[in-house]
Design a protein around this motif. Structure first.
Motif, short mmCIF file in Angstrom:
data_model
loop_
_atom_site.label_atom_id
_atom_site.label_comp_id
_atom_site.label_asym_id
_atom_site.label_seq_id
_atom_site.Cartn_x
_atom_site.Cartn_y
_atom_site.Cartn_z
N GLU A 111 0.84 -1.20 0.00
CA GLU A 111 0.00 0.00 0.00
C GLU A 111 0.88 1.26 0.00
O GLU A 111 0.66 2.19 -0.79
CB GLU A 111 -0.91 0.00 1.24
CG GLU A 111 -1.75 1.27 1.38
CD GLU A 111 -2.42 1.38 2.75
OE1 GLU A 111 -3.20 2.32 2.93
OE2 GLU A 111 -2.15 0.53 3.62
N LEU A 112 1.89 1.28 0.87
CA LEU A 112 2.76 2.45 0.95
C LEU A 112 3.65 2.59 -0.28
O LEU A 112 3.86 3.69 -0.78
CB LEU A 112 3.61 2.39 2.22
CG LEU A 112 2.88 2.77 3.51
CD1 LEU A 112 3.71 2.44 4.74
CD2 LEU A 112 2.53 4.26 3.51
N PHE A 113 4.16 1.47 -0.77
CA PHE A 113 4.97 1.53 -2.00
C PHE A 113 4.14 2.12 -3.13
O PHE A 113 4.64 2.95 -3.91
CB PHE A 113 5.48 0.14 -2.38
CG PHE A 113 6.82 -0.19 -1.76
CD1 PHE A 113 6.98 -0.22 -0.38
CD2 PHE A 113 7.92 -0.46 -2.55
CE1 PHE A 113 8.21 -0.51 0.19
CE2 PHE A 113 9.16 -0.75 -1.99
CZ PHE A 113 9.30 -0.77 -0.61
N SER A 114 2.88 1.73 -3.23
CA SER A 114 2.00 2.25 -4.27
C SER A 114 1.77 3.75 -4.09
O SER A 114 1.83 4.52 -5.06
CB SER A 114 0.67 1.50 -4.24
OG SER A 114 -0.23 2.06 -5.19
N THR A 153 11.77 16.64 1.26
CA THR A 153 11.58 16.67 -0.20
C THR A 153 12.70 17.42 -0.91
O THR A 153 12.61 17.66 -2.11
CB THR A 153 10.22 17.31 -0.56
OG1 THR A 153 10.16 18.63 0.01
CG2 THR A 153 9.07 16.47 -0.04
N SER A 154 13.76 17.78 -0.19
CA SER A 154 14.82 18.58 -0.79
C SER A 154 15.56 17.84 -1.92
O SER A 154 16.12 18.48 -2.81
CB SER A 154 15.83 19.04 0.27
OG SER A 154 16.42 17.94 0.92
N ALA A 155 15.55 16.51 -1.89
CA ALA A 155 16.24 15.73 -2.93
C ALA A 155 15.27 15.19 -3.98
O ALA A 155 15.68 14.43 -4.86
CB ALA A 155 16.99 14.56 -2.29
N GLU A 163 15.06 8.03 -4.24
CA GLU A 163 14.52 6.71 -3.89
C GLU A 163 14.81 6.38 -2.43
O GLU A 163 13.95 5.86 -1.71
CB GLU A 163 15.12 5.64 -4.81
CG GLU A 163 14.58 5.70 -6.23
CD GLU A 163 15.37 4.83 -7.20
OE1 GLU A 163 14.80 4.49 -8.24
OE2 GLU A 163 16.55 4.52 -6.93
N LYS A 164 16.02 6.71 -1.97
CA LYS A 164 16.37 6.48 -0.56
C LYS A 164 15.44 7.26 0.36
O LYS A 164 15.01 6.76 1.40
CB LYS A 164 17.83 6.87 -0.30
CG LYS A 164 18.85 5.92 -0.90
CD LYS A 164 20.27 6.40 -0.63
CE LYS A 164 21.30 5.46 -1.23
NZ LYS A 164 22.69 5.93 -1.03
N GLN A 165 15.15 8.50 -0.02
CA GLN A 165 14.28 9.32 0.82
C GLN A 165 12.89 8.73 0.91
O GLN A 165 12.29 8.70 1.99
CB GLN A 165 14.22 10.75 0.26
CG GLN A 165 13.47 11.74 1.15
CD GLN A 165 14.13 11.89 2.51
OE1 GLN A 165 13.85 11.11 3.42
NE2 GLN A 165 15.00 12.86 2.65
N ARG A 166 12.36 8.25 -0.20
CA ARG A 166 11.02 7.65 -0.17
C ARG A 166 11.00 6.34 0.62
O ARG A 166 10.03 6.07 1.35
CB ARG A 166 10.51 7.43 -1.60
CG ARG A 166 10.04 8.73 -2.25
CD ARG A 166 9.50 8.52 -3.65
NE ARG A 166 10.58 8.30 -4.60
CZ ARG A 166 10.42 7.81 -5.82
NH1 ARG A 166 9.21 7.44 -6.23
NH2 ARG A 166 11.44 7.66 -6.64
N ILE A 167 12.06 5.55 0.51
CA ILE A 167 12.14 4.31 1.31
C ILE A 167 12.20 4.65 2.79
O ILE A 167 11.54 4.01 3.63
CB ILE A 167 13.37 3.47 0.91
CG1 ILE A 167 13.25 2.98 -0.55
CG2 ILE A 167 13.55 2.30 1.87
CD1 ILE A 167 12.08 2.07 -0.83
#
Length: 219
Positions: free
Chosen positions: A116-119, A162-164, A139-143
Motif C-alpha cells: 500500500e505504501l509503496f504504491s 523533499t529537498s532531494a 529513492e532512498k528518501q522515499r524508502i
C-alpha cells in the motif's frame, strides 16, 4: 484540550553555545505545522528535542501532560517519528529497512501495508529486493519515509524531506502527508520552500537565532 507536545522555557546548549533559547510552544493534536527560518537557526535541534533524540539543557518538554524524560525513549519514538533530511538506510537491501519496524515490535511483516505504501509513493514492490547502494537519493528518501510510516506515528517530524525530490515526487510526498494529517497524525515539517510551507499547514512556526519569532495561525 490537552496539548500533545509542550515546550516550557527550553534551552539547548552545545559547547557553551545556546542553540535554542527559552523556547515555549504548544503543539495540539492534529496540527500541521511548517517550521521555517534561516539555516542554522535551530530548527533541526527543535525536532530532535521533540522526539527525545537529545535532551534539553534547561526547561521541560511534556508529551500528553507528562515529561518526556519519564518515557522510555524507544517506546516514545514509536509514537513520535523523525525522518531526517539525509536518509539513512542500513543493511544491504531495501527489505532490511522495511522489516526493521516489525522486528522491534516482534511482529511479522504486513506485506499488504508495505505494498500500500509503496504504491502511494509510486514505487514498485520489486524495490524490496534492490540493494541500497543502487538507489538514487530520491529513492532512498522515499524508502526512509515508508519505513517511518509503516506504523502510523502520532507525531511525524519531517526535516526537509523533499529537498532531494523532483516536483512530481514532492507532490506525492505532500499528498501522503496531508492524508495522514487528515486521519489524525500531527505533522511538524521543516521547509525552506515558502509555497510548500503554506500549502497544507494550519500554522507556521518561525525560528531565528535559536528563538521562536512567531507562531502564525493560517486556518
Amino acid at each position: 484540550m490537552l496539548e500533545l507536545l509542550k515546550f516550557q522555557n527550553v534551552f539547548y546548549r552545545q559547547e557553551n553555545q545556546d542553540i535554542l533559547k527559552d523556547v515555549s510552544v504548544s503543539i495540539d493534536p492534529g496540527d500541521y505545522i511548517s517550521i521555517v527560518g534561516p539555516s542554522g537557526s535551530g530548527k533541526s535541534t527543535f525536532l530532535k528535542l521533540c522526539c527525545h533524540l537529545i535532551s534539553p539543557t534547561q526547561g521541560m518538554i511534556q508529551y500528553k501532560g507528562k515529561s518526556i524524560m519519564e518515557y522510555d525513549p524507544m517506546e516514545f519514538r514509536k509514537n513520535v517519528a523523525y525522518c531526517f533530511q539525509t536518509p539513512y538506510l542500513f543493511g544491504q537491501r531495501v527489505i532490511d529497512n522495511i522489516s526493521f519496524p516489525y522486528s522491534i515490535r516482534n511482529q511479522k511483516i504486513d506485506f499488504n501495508r508495505v505494498e500500500e505504501l509503496f504504491s502511494l509513493f509510486s514505487l514498485d514492490k520489486n524495490y524490496l529486493r534492490k540493494e541500497i547502494q543502487n538507489l538514487s537519493g530520491g529513492e532512498k528518501q522515499r524508502i526512509a519515509l515508508i519505513r517511518t510510516l509503516l506504523f502510523n506515528p502520532e507525531i511525524l517530524l519531517l526535516d526537509e524531506v523533499t529537498s532531494a525530490l523532483d516536483v512530481d515526487n514532492t507532490f506525492i510526498v505532500e499528498n501522503v502527508v496531508r492524508s495522514l494529517n487528515q486521519r489524525g497524525t500531527t505533522i511538524l515539517w521543516i521547509t525552506h520552500n515558502p509555497k510548500q510551507s503554506k500549502r497544507n499547514a494550519n500554522k507556521i512556526l518561525t525560528i531565528e537565532s535559536g528563538k521562536i519569532q512567531s507562531l502564525e495561525v493560517l486556518k
